[in-house]
Design a protein around this motif. Structure first.
Motif, PDB file in Angstrom:
ATOM      1  N   UNK A  83      -3.478  18.633  32.648  1.00 13.60           N
ATOM      2  CA  UNK A  83      -2.149  18.575  33.259  1.00 13.60           C
ATOM      3  C   UNK A  83      -1.170  17.750  32.439  1.00 13.60           C
ATOM      4  N   UNK A  84      -1.677  16.804  31.635  1.00 11.37           N
ATOM      5  CA  UNK A  84      -0.798  16.033  30.761  1.00 11.37           C
ATOM      6  C   UNK A  84      -0.186  16.915  29.678  1.00 11.37           C
ATOM      7  N   UNK A  85      -0.905  17.985  29.338  1.00 15.11           N
ATOM      8  CA  UNK A  85      -0.500  18.814  28.198  1.00 15.11           C
ATOM      9  C   UNK A  85       0.199  20.106  28.596  1.00 15.11           C
ATOM     10  N   UNK A  86      -0.042  20.587  29.798  1.00 15.78           N
ATOM     11  CA  UNK A  86       0.506  21.876  30.202  1.00 15.78           C
ATOM     12  C   UNK A  86       1.935  21.723  30.692  1.00 15.78           C
ATOM     13  N   UNK A  87       2.797  22.618  30.219  1.00 17.66           N
ATOM     14  CA  UNK A  87       4.213  22.547  30.560  1.00 17.66           C
ATOM     15  C   UNK A  87       4.485  23.063  31.972  1.00 17.66           C
ATOM     16  N   UNK A  88       3.645  23.975  32.440  1.00 21.67           N
ATOM     17  CA  UNK A  88       3.856  24.557  33.760  1.00 21.67           C
ATOM     18  C   UNK A  88       3.452  23.560  34.836  1.00 21.67           C
ATOM     19  N   UNK A  89       4.253  23.404  35.892  1.00 20.14           N
ATOM     20  CA  UNK A  89       3.869  22.496  36.981  1.00 20.14           C
ATOM     21  C   UNK A  89       2.503  22.864  37.541  1.00 20.14           C
ATOM     22  N   UNK A  90       1.741  21.854  37.965  1.00 20.42           N
ATOM     23  CA  UNK A  90       0.376  22.109  38.396  1.00 20.42           C
ATOM     24  C   UNK A  90       0.267  22.397  39.898  1.00 20.42           C
ATOM     25  N   UNK A  91       1.374  22.766  40.556  1.00 19.27           N
ATOM     26  CA  UNK A  91       1.288  23.077  41.980  1.00 19.27           C
ATOM     27  C   UNK A  91       0.617  24.425  42.226  1.00 19.27           C
ATOM     28  N   UNK A  92       0.308  25.161  41.144  1.00 19.44           N
ATOM     29  CA  UNK A  92      -0.382  26.435  41.271  1.00 19.44           C
ATOM     30  C   UNK A  92      -1.895  26.238  41.334  1.00 19.44           C
ATOM     31  N   UNK A  93      -2.358  25.058  41.032  1.00 14.93           N
ATOM     32  CA  UNK A  93      -3.795  24.785  41.033  1.00 14.93           C
ATOM     33  C   UNK A  93      -4.021  23.303  41.317  1.00 14.93           C
ATOM     34  N   UNK A  94      -5.237  22.966  41.730  1.00  9.30           N
ATOM     35  CA  UNK A  94      -5.649  21.576  41.838  1.00  9.30           C
ATOM     36  C   UNK A  94      -7.170  21.534  41.761  1.00  9.30           C
ATOM     37  N   UNK A  95      -7.724  20.334  41.716  1.00  7.08           N
ATOM     38  CA  UNK A  95      -9.165  20.172  41.546  1.00  7.08           C
ATOM     39  C   UNK A  95      -9.936  20.865  42.664  1.00  7.08           C
ATOM     40  N   UNK A  96      -9.452  20.695  43.896  1.00  7.49           N
ATOM     41  CA  UNK A  96     -10.158  21.265  45.035  1.00  7.49           C
ATOM     42  C   UNK A  96     -10.205  22.787  44.965  1.00  7.49           C
TER      43      UNK A  96
END
Length: 300
Positions: A83-96
């Motif tokens: 997530x530190x490297x990806x430009x796309x917001x991470x609201x499309x995925x999470x650990x769970x």
């Protein structure tokens, strides 16, 4: 949840196949084979190896996480780095969601990784799925169906066609006799050294001097007119991971400049694959030096 009808969409199937091929090609040297995006990425092992191969980052984590708690802990560490490297917001995925084998979240994550770490990779365009959203409240259950975009429409067909031509030219070049190949390489060296003269640098071995990514980053900066901060790459890379990071950054910068180099992976350049290096240089040449391009084309 992805609607059952969307799961049968040929475009989605092609996207899954392309991502599987990309993962297995990237991890081939490590003898890791992924057979299912739904079932093989939930425990963090594959994602950790992808992070190490694509970004040169290997975390101090156990190889096999035997329990659900250990898997979640490993996923949290790996995805924190991603997530530190990806430009796309991470609201499309999470650990769970990844740990629960959520296909939609897994696809969003993999597409974002491919776009960031290997932007020249050709993924099927305009892939969309119908997603059922279910909300449970005191008033009852409310459902809705929305369209989720996994990959957008292709917008760089002209640029990609031009660069595919450069790749085809390189493949044709490498079938010629050694004397002609050497002549073209000499022309490319002249182009590179004229561009690097302002930095007081000289390239003499086209096959080897680009493998650590340093000359490549400086060359792109000179040609495209920007400075790559020294804190963003290793000026004197000491290991394979640092070299891989440098070359991955260079390929990313090329894409941001509108140049898509077909079928070139960062690990190919680090491994001193001559065809990969030539494809990058021919792509730069075709944009920045038309006269040299015509000269190289004459030899081909």
């Amino acid at each position: 949840m992805i609607q059952p009808t969307s799961l049968k969409d040929p475009k989605l199937e092609k996207l899954k196949e392309a991502l599987l091929d990309w993962i297995n090609s990237t991890l081939k040297a490590e003898h890791i084979v992924v057979q299912s995006l739904d079932d093989d990425l939930y425990d963090g092992l594959v994602l950790h190896h992808l992070l190490a191969s694509l970004a040169g980052v290997r975390l101090p984590l156990e190889e096999i996480a035997p329990t659900s708690w250990a898997q979640l802990r490993k996923l949290e560490a790996v995805m924190g780095e991603l997530d530190k490297r990806l430009e796309q917001p991470d609201d499309k995925w999470d650990v769970s969601l990844i740990h629960k084998k959520d296909l939609l979240a897994t696809l969003h994550l993999l597409v974002a990784m491919a776009r960031h770490f290997q932007p020249e990779l050709e993924l099927p365009s305009d892939v969309k799925v119908q997603v059922a959203l279910v909300e449970v409240s005191e008033r009852g259950i409310r459902s809705d169906v929305q369209t989720e975009v996994l990959t957008g429409e292709s917008t760089n067909s002209e640029s990609r066609s031009s660069n595919d031509g450069a790749g085809d030219r390189v493949e044709q070049l490498l079938t010629l006799e050694a004397r002609k190949v050497a002549a073209v390489k000499q022309g490319l060296l002249g182009f590179v050294n004229r561009s690097m003269s302002r930095l007081g640098l000289h390239v003499s071995d086209l096959d080897k001097q680009f493998s650590d990514g340093v000359i490549l980053l400086l060359l792109i900066g000179q040609l495209e007119g920007f400075f790559v901060p020294l804190c963003d790459f290793s000026l004197t890379p000491a290991n394979h991971e640092q070299m891989l990071h440098n070359v991955s950054l260079a390929l990313s910068l090329l894409t941001h400049s509108g140049l898509h180099v077909s079928s070139v992976r960062a690990q190919d350049v680090v491994a001193q694959d001559v065809a990969a290096t030539l494809k990058i240089l021919f792509t730069l040449l075709s944009k920045h030096a038309q006269q040299e391009d015509k000269m190289a084309a004459h030899y081909v």
